[in-house]
Design an enzyme around this catalytic site. Structure first.
Site, PDB file in Angstrom:
ATOM      1  CE1 TYR A 123     -80.401  -6.239  22.453  1.00 10.88           C
ATOM      2  CE2 TYR A 123     -80.052  -6.972  24.691  1.00 10.88           C
ATOM      3  CZ  TYR A 123     -79.660  -6.938  23.376  1.00 10.88           C
ATOM      4  OH  TYR A 123     -78.526  -7.613  22.983  1.00 10.88           O
ATOM      5  CE  LYS A 148     -72.652 -10.556  20.488  1.00 10.60           C
ATOM      6  NZ  LYS A 148     -73.684 -11.495  20.001  1.00 10.60           N
ATOM      7  CG  ASP A 195     -74.766  -8.291  16.672  1.00 12.09           C
ATOM      8  OD1 ASP A 195     -74.893  -7.886  15.500  1.00 12.09           O
ATOM      9  OD2 ASP A 195     -75.698  -8.804  17.319  1.00 12.09           O
ATOM     10  CG  ASP A 227     -72.371 -14.378  18.300  1.00 14.09           C
ATOM     11  OD1 ASP A 227     -72.679 -14.609  17.122  1.00 14.09           O
ATOM     12  OD2 ASP A 227     -73.211 -14.065  19.174  1.00 14.09           O
ATOM     13  CD  GLU A 271     -73.799 -17.489  19.566  1.00 14.21           C
ATOM     14  OE1 GLU A 271     -73.012 -17.773  20.497  1.00 14.21           O
ATOM     15  OE2 GLU A 271     -74.823 -16.817  19.725  1.00 14.21           O
ATOM     16  CG  ASP A 295     -84.570 -17.119  21.079  1.00 16.35           C
ATOM     17  OD1 ASP A 295     -83.702 -16.248  21.195  1.00 16.35           O
ATOM     18  OD2 ASP A 295     -85.783 -16.899  21.278  1.00 16.35           O
ATOM     19  CD  GLU A 306     -78.743 -15.154  18.362  1.00 20.41           C
ATOM     20  OE1 GLU A 306     -77.655 -15.456  18.884  1.00 20.41           O
ATOM     21  OE2 GLU A 306     -79.210 -14.016  18.369  1.00 20.41           O
ATOM     22  N   GLY A 341     -75.344  -4.721  23.651  1.00 25.28           N
ATOM     23  CA  GLY A 341     -76.074  -5.549  22.702  1.00 25.28           C
ATOM     24  C   GLY A 341     -75.636  -5.378  21.262  1.00 25.28           C
ATOM     25  CD  GLU A 344     -75.802 -15.257  24.917  1.00 20.16           C
ATOM     26  OE1 GLU A 344     -76.656 -15.863  24.233  1.00 20.16           O
ATOM     27  OE2 GLU A 344     -75.084 -14.334  24.467  1.00 20.16           O
ATOM     28  CG  HIS A 362     -80.016 -16.332  21.934  1.00 18.10           C
ATOM     29  ND1 HIS A 362     -81.191 -15.673  21.664  1.00 18.10           N
ATOM     30  CD2 HIS A 362     -79.048 -15.387  21.943  1.00 18.10           C
ATOM     31  CE1 HIS A 362     -80.947 -14.381  21.500  1.00 18.10           C
ATOM     32  NE2 HIS A 362     -79.657 -14.172  21.660  1.00 18.10           N
ATOM     33  CB  ALA A 363     -79.887 -16.132  27.588  1.00 17.25           C
TER      34      ALA A 363
END
Lengths: 430, 430
Positions: free
Chosen positions: A31, A217, A23, A245, A271, A323, A300, A21, A381, A350-351
């Site tokens: 999360y 990313k 970036d 992204d 993105e 989102d 998102e 996760g 995604e 977005h997922a």
């Protein structure tokens, strides 16, 4: 059926320990979710959540509690009979609206509640949410949408007309969806915190699993970005699709320069090149990179339907990344999808996160059956983590989502996971 | 000096009982504040607040607590030596930013903290904030500003240049300010919930007190709006200035129609005609009503500097209504004021609420002395309530603010008021 109680749980998963996760901007996400359970006087519960990334989840939980007085005691049938009215009573609550309006914490909180109501409604109707949405007559569906601040671009009458056009052929598309699933792309190979070797082996594994679309990313040092994007393009070959992204990392001018430098690797989209609030900035970037064959994708972090309205009006996006919980749940996403359909801009949700894949599959599948009528240039995604915590996790095979068949919004987290990940007292955190 | 503790208090004033503060959207506000006290190892405390209108203040308080780990233990000198760096560490905290970014609850919370630091800094320098700002050398002042996402419109070099131009003549303007004060307008006569007779007598009283600029709430039924605006224009005469404020009530097309219908009463501006997020909507409204001699004013709900950047880029506003705590405190307001100066758009701050008059006078006075260099077409809002709770309340005479002379940001609420209005256990609420 009457809602008797609204329970809120602060759930966190220690994802930062593995760099999943990560970036250019979110360097250590855990999360998380502010999780809602609507208890009723019947056998059914409505579950919903809003996604967060660790610290601050307790703030969203407090905001959910601030809406409690507008939810507990309500009959489901009264809510769904005037769903846009209910939605507006929450979004425009005369004192709470000052905290937004319709953005940030208060709107994330609203989304968790509204999505839980859709879960409850779909369970009551014994349908998955995508099917509930696709089966609603156009005027009933449109009555779920608050058109406030949208009427210069879309009226309820226009929305009904868009849906009516697809009514006759819905059954064919539903069969196609059940047979072939819905196209996806994977973000799991290209997180910022992964080593080159890690990315390389994840690309190979994903290709072997049937993936043909990959997101990487960017937004790090220019030479690092270049090396990583080149590596992925080299691994996936020239016929696979590559997206990049930047997670809001760049200034407007910088975005144009940096994307131009990466154009030789043929990204399908860039993105979140800059601030999610910068409609005019995205429009400037899109104008500059479209001649290179690169589209702009964002959404998102677009705060609400009014920001999406402007992104569409200004030709600032080529892909509309809704989102499921940044805006006010299903109802506001319907507004965004209706406007995107009018402008001919594809919905590519977005997922990832916690439960976002579980949520958004329903929205894309509804869009295909009843609104846009096509899967062309549309992808959902996919991120391969945390699904094991869900009672009805997504099913993705050979790079395509299979439609969920159980009643509800697929968002119920297993009780054992809810207990273990409760913050700060669950065993994962204690 | 080191910050040793950050205390948060939920303060609420039962203003809804008198209909003060009512408008077309906020029908029952209880003016409130999430209040911050920074305790130090010296004799000084830094005070700051963010304004709210009742329910949900506890959510902002929770968000302030979420920032605590970035504030407590910091040395004031380290913060002010790299104030934009400190500001960005809070605004872009890697997990908390997901809740915004830079908007809504999390940004209101940031504002309360950042403003408390300015209060502390100004007390340490034994100056009111306006004087601290006006005396800072341009490059030090500009080093307080985070230019992220602004550089397509303004760079630090350009900002320094704007300030340098006014340096030589600052002393003259400071004398003028001390002698003559700063022009204000009153909103106290025209709240939505007041009767016609009430409005009439308040107008007469205000005229007798020397007021020449009056704002009226609109956005009700068209005939009610017309009657109330006509009544006020009739009371104040043709040479006084009249402004109208719709508090986000209208659709874009509706705003154009409704303002056109009220044009005969010669409003100087229409404030918040539609959603505060709708840059393109405001641009369309401004284009339509400018030929009628009416300007568009907005900003009290503009989420951050990026929204202001676009309002200016799109020629969507004729008056820039900064709010002292909607954006991230003094630092982000400096960014907005610098951009407004570049575009030649006057700063006319939003005030009223709890402590907003106390706050914004400092910003307008700095703007006059060191940035725009003029009071032309510039006014500070004034609302006549709750000042009795402040240790250093605003002084307004014959429609002009007198510069505050005590060190700090004038925002300290008396301890007795803090105890009585603490929610829910203070004696006002118990």
């Amino acid at each position: 059926m009457t809602i008797r109680d609204l329970e809120v749980i602060d759930l966190r998963f220690p994802t930062s320990r593995t760099h999943a996760g990560t970036d250019a901007v979110h360097t250590d996400p855990d999360y998380s979710a502010a999780y809602v359970i609507l208890c009723t006087d019947a056998a059914l519960e409505g579950h919903g959540l809003t996604f967060t990334i660790g610290r601050g989840t307790e703030v969203v939980a407090a905001a959910i509690e601030a809406f409690q007085h507008l939810v507990v005691g309500q009959r489901l049938a009264d809510i769904t009979a005037d769903f846009s009215g209910f939605w507006r009573r929450l979004a425009s609550e005369s004192q709470l609206r000052w905290l937004g309006p319709e953005k940030g914490v208060i709107h994330l909180a609203l989304a968790a509640i509204v999505n839980a109501i859709w879960d409850l409604w779909a369970k009551a109707e014994r349908k998955p949410v995508w099917k509930l949405l696709a089966d609603l007559p156009p005027c009933e569906l449109v009555s779920c949408v608050d058109f406030r601040y949208l009427t210069d671009v879309m009226t309820p009458e226009e929305a009904i007309d868009l849906l009516e056009r697809q009514q006759r052929t819905k059954a064919e598309r539903e069969s196609e969806l059940l047979r072939a699933g819905y196209p996806a792309y994977t973000t799991s190979a290209g997180w910022m915190g992964y080593s080159d070797d890690g990315v390389r082996s994840l690309c190979r594994q994903a290709l072997a699993d049937g993936w043909t679309r990959f997101k990487v990313k960017v937004g790090g040092r220019p030479d690092d970005d270049r090396r990583r994007v080149a590596l992925v393009r080299n691994e996936i070959g020239s016929t696979s699709t590559l997206m990049i992204d930047a997670n809001q990392r760049w200034e407007v001018g910088e975005a144009i320069e940096r994307v131009t430098e990466l154009a030789e690797f043929r990204p399908w989209w860039i993105e979140e090149p800059t601030s999610p609030d910068d409609v005019l900035g995205h429009a400037a970037i899109a104008k500059a990179v479209r001649p290179l064959g690169i589209g702009v994708a964002t959404g998102e972090h677009a705060a609400n339907r009014i920001v999406f309205k402007q992104l569409l009006q200004a030709s600032a996006i080529d892909f509309c990344q809704i989102d499921s919980c940044r805006v006010g749940g299903v109802n506001e996403n319907l507004a965004v999808m209706l406007m995107a359909a009018k402008f001919g801009v594809p919905i590519c949700p977005h997922a990832g996160g916690v439960g976002l894949c579980e949520y958004v599959q329903h929205l894309s599948m509804f869009d295909f059956i009843a609104l846009s009528g096509t899967m062309d240039r549309r992808v959902i995604e996919y991120v391969d983590h945390l699904h094991e915590h869900f009672e009805d996790p997504v099913v993705v095979r050979r790079g395509r989502y299979s439609p969920p068949m159980k009643p509800g919004y697929s968002i119920t987290i297993r009780e054992s996971s809810r207990i273990a990940h409760r913050y700060p007292d669950g065993k994962v955190w204690a």
